[in-house]
Write an enzyme that holds these catalytic residues in place. Structure first.
Site, PDB file in Angstrom:
ATOM      1  N   LYS A   1       0.826  -1.206   0.000  1.00  0.00           N
ATOM      2  CA  LYS A   1       0.000   0.000   0.000  1.00  0.00           C
ATOM      3  C   LYS A   1       0.865   1.264   0.000  1.00  0.00           C
ATOM      4  O   LYS A   1       0.560   2.249  -0.691  1.00  0.00           O
ATOM      5  CB  LYS A   1      -0.922   0.004   1.220  1.00  0.00           C
ATOM      6  CG  LYS A   1      -1.750   1.288   1.401  1.00  0.00           C
ATOM      7  CD  LYS A   1      -2.698   1.524   0.233  1.00  0.00           C
ATOM      8  CE  LYS A   1      -3.403   2.882   0.342  1.00  0.00           C
ATOM      9  NZ  LYS A   1      -4.203   3.027   1.569  1.00  0.00           N
TER      10      LYS A   1
ATOM     11  N   LYS B   1       2.108  11.526   5.265  1.00  0.00           N
ATOM     12  CA  LYS B   1       2.451  10.434   6.191  1.00  0.00           C
ATOM     13  C   LYS B   1       2.809   9.159   5.440  1.00  0.00           C
ATOM     14  O   LYS B   1       3.790   8.479   5.753  1.00  0.00           O
ATOM     15  CB  LYS B   1       1.275  10.201   7.144  1.00  0.00           C
ATOM     16  CG  LYS B   1       1.452   9.050   8.119  1.00  0.00           C
ATOM     17  CD  LYS B   1       0.746   7.770   7.651  1.00  0.00           C
ATOM     18  CE  LYS B   1      -0.762   7.974   7.523  1.00  0.00           C
ATOM     19  NZ  LYS B   1      -1.437   6.705   7.108  1.00  0.00           N
TER      20      LYS B   1
END
Length: 305
Positions: A170, A239
């Protein structure tokens, strides 16, 4: 299936709504009381703490924004680890392989099997049940939860037995997404300075080799009308890019382009853009070059602002 769900943000709310609509019983928990009330009105049951969720449900899913929030929910003083009923833990968040492995190891000691199942596709896909889900962990646990995961995702990929590999994949995906959006923004701003219109550029690019998810989906849905509301905050993309680069650095893998992209998203954060939609990264390139794309430009001629 009796489920628990912690984390009712932009992705969590539509996922839980879909689970409820499919007939599942769901115990929910979140610091956002309004989000809890919304789902209770749809048939969910509320719990005050993650521990209460894990004492009411054998299978608990979480969708949380940061590694720290994942650790707190799973392992904190009133975390899931202290529940009395949970047997399966599913992390839909993007928290990184390190955090996932830490949580899975601690839960395993309590007899809980974990899988990481980060999702991709955005809020619309969450609502329609068409998310892409990257699953890693014990194959038997994956098999037991496959039907459940298929309820929320139409593209389900089993990455492998090692917990954390779904997270790593991911992060790689999101690094590519962050890169393509930044690159597309830069290129389209150049086109505007050259006198090209946004609609014309997108038409040609999306019929040619330069197309990407950014040019096919993100930009057409947000830039022409200047809405910048695709459904994913800049601080979350920043992030994810940072976590991906951290994994690369730990392995001493060179990431020349990745580090350049990280600087772009870091700059967006320093400009106070963290809470803005990630599609608003275009604003940086517009400001640097004195042009504007979309509605406020009044026409498709490509004239500078």
């Amino acid at each position: 299936m009796q489920l628990g769900f912690v984390g009712l943000g932009a992705m969590g709310q539509p996922i839980v709504s879909r689970l409820l609509a499919q007939g599942h019983s769901v115990v929910v928990c979140d610091v956002n009381e309004a989000a809890v009330r919304t789902l209770v009105a749809k048939g969910a049951t509320s719990a005050a703490t993650p521990m209460e969720v894990a004492s009411a449900s054998e299978t608990v899913l979480v969708s949380l924004p940061t590694p720290d929030s994942v650790r707190a929910v799973a392992l904190g003083d009133k975390g899931l680890i202290h529940g009395t009923r949970m047997k399966r833990y599913v992390d839909l968040s993007t928290s990184g392989a390190k955090t996932m492995t830490e949580v899975a190891t601690a839960l395993h000691a309590k007899g809980v099997s974990s899988i990481d199942a980060p999702v991709s596709g955005g809020v619309g896909a969450a609502a329609s049940g068409t998310l892409a889900i990257m699953v890693a962990g014990d194959r038997a646990t994956f098999s037991a939860l496959k039907d459940l995961l298929t309820t929320i995702g139409s593209r389900l990929t089993y990455v492998g037995e090692e917990v954390g590999h779904g997270q790593s994949l991911k992060l790689i995906n999101n690094l590519l997404a962050a890169t393509s959006l930044a690159a597309a923004s830069e290129a389209l701003v150049l086109g505007r300075r050259l006198g090209l219109g946004l609609d014309t550029m997108l038409e040609v690019i999306n019929a040619s080799s330069g197309r990407s998810f950014a040019t096919e989906k993100i930009i057409p849905q947000t830039v022409p009308q200047r809405t910048f509301d695709f459904g994913f905050r800049t601080e979350l993309m920043h992030k994810d890019v940072r976590l991906c680069l951290d994994e690369a650095e730990n392995l001493q893998v060179s990431m020349w382009l990745g580090n350049s992209v990280k600087q772009v998203w870091s700059h967006a954060m320093t400009q106070g853009g963290g809470k803005k939609d990630f599609s608003a990264i275009l604003h940086l390139f517009e400001a640097w070059n004195g042009v504007q794309l979309g509605k406020a430009a009044n026409d498709d001629s490509g004239a500078a602002r």
